[in-house]
Design a protein around this motif. Structure first.
Motif, PDB file in Angstrom:
ATOM      1  N   THR A   1       0.950  -1.229  -0.238  1.00  0.00           N
ATOM      2  CA  THR A   1      -0.112   0.021   0.009  1.00  0.00           C
ATOM      3  C   THR A   1       0.828   1.325   0.200  1.00  0.00           C
ATOM      4  OG1 THR A   1      -1.995  -1.245   1.143  1.00  0.00           O
ATOM      5  CG2 THR A   1      -1.751   1.260   1.322  1.00  0.00           C
ATOM      6  N   ASP A   2       1.689   1.262   0.675  1.00  0.00           N
ATOM      7  CA  ASP A   2       2.785   2.530   0.909  1.00  0.00           C
ATOM      8  C   ASP A   2       3.569   2.616  -0.509  1.00  0.00           C
ATOM      9  OD1 ASP A   2       2.187   2.964   3.425  1.00  0.00           O
ATOM     10  OD2 ASP A   2       4.044   1.836   4.305  1.00  0.00           O
TER      11      ASP A   2
ATOM     12  N   ASN B   1       2.402   1.926  -3.294  1.00  0.00           N
ATOM     13  CA  ASN B   1       1.356   2.052  -4.416  1.00  0.00           C
ATOM     14  C   ASN B   1       1.135   3.589  -4.178  1.00  0.00           C
ATOM     15  OD1 ASN B   1       1.241  -0.282  -5.952  1.00  0.00           O
ATOM     16  ND2 ASN B   1      -0.565  -1.070  -4.528  1.00  0.00           N
ATOM     17  N   ARG B   2       1.135   4.180  -2.881  1.00  0.00           N
ATOM     18  CA  ARG B   2       0.883   5.397  -2.720  1.00  0.00           C
ATOM     19  C   ARG B   2       2.017   6.256  -3.143  1.00  0.00           C
ATOM     20  NH1 ARG B   2       0.362   5.144   2.752  1.00  0.00           N
ATOM     21  NH2 ARG B   2      -1.784   4.137   2.442  1.00  0.00           N
TER      22      ARG B   2
ATOM     23  N   LYS C   1       1.599   6.406  -7.314  1.00  0.00           N
ATOM     24  CA  LYS C   1       0.375   6.435  -7.841  1.00  0.00           C
ATOM     25  C   LYS C   1       0.382   8.161  -8.337  1.00  0.00           C
ATOM     26  CE  LYS C   1      -4.497   6.988  -6.626  1.00  0.00           C
ATOM     27  NZ  LYS C   1      -5.431   6.805  -5.579  1.00  0.00           N
TER      28      LYS C   1
END
Length: 191
Positions: free
Chosen positions: A84-85, A87-88, A91
């Protein structure tokens, strides 16, 4: 006295060390950084792990006033605590079709300024030199510069536009920082 770009160009020459060349005299006040340029940099070059560059003072018999060492690197999923980190992170930097598992980077392995040149902002000029080196007439794709900064050097890198890659090493002896070359590429790229 603080260096201006004009004075930097008139006073210093930045060049890559030759394969078997060693630096005879250098003291930045840090034993590890001194040892690398005096005794180890040519060994890293010999086995193709890193290449070192020196900034020589043309007005002082080409004495070494600073140096930096560069190696290939990447920013990848493994640099983050979770997907998630990562991807953040990617992004807002990459369109969907350019979202890869890793992105090319160059690591600043070492950077030292001799005590005789402290206070001139020579380190900041060298970081600007490195940034432009990978944007102007770049021979290969390189999106990021990375550095494992000693805790005491973190403010210097932050002042020069580097950002912590994650928060996991916030209290460690070194911290992984990065600079996104795309932030200057539009202004610097040659056609």
């Amino acid at each position: 006295m603080i260096l201006t770009e004009e004075r930097f160009l008139a006073t210093y020459e930045v060049r890559r060390l030759k394969k078997k060349e060693t630096v005879k005299s250098f003291d930045c006040g840090d034993a590890d950084l001194n040892d690398f340029i005096l005794n180890e940099s040519h060994l890293y070059r010999k086995v193709l792990l890193a290449v070192s560059y020196v900034a020589e003072n043309k007005l002082d018999n080409y004495s070494v006033s600073a140096y930096f060492s560069l190696a290939n690197d990447k920013v990848s999923l493994n640099d983050f605590g979770c997907k998630t980190d990562f991807n953040r992170f990617r992004k807002h930097r990459f369109v969907n079709e350019k979202r890869l598992k890793s992105y090319p980077a160059t690591k600043i392995c070492r950077l030292g300024v001799d005590t005789s040149a402290k206070g001139l902002h020579l380190g900041s000029f060298l970081l600007d030199f490195i940034k432009s080196y990978f944007v102007i007439n770049n021979k290969t794709g390189c999106r990021f510069l990375t550095v494992d900064a000693y805790a005491e050097a973190i403010p210097f890198y932050l002042k020069n536009g580097f950002i912590p890659l994650n928060d996991e090493d916030a209290d460690a002896d070194t911290r992984l920082l990065y600079f996104d070359l795309a932030t200057i590429a539009d202004d610097e790229l040659d056609d």
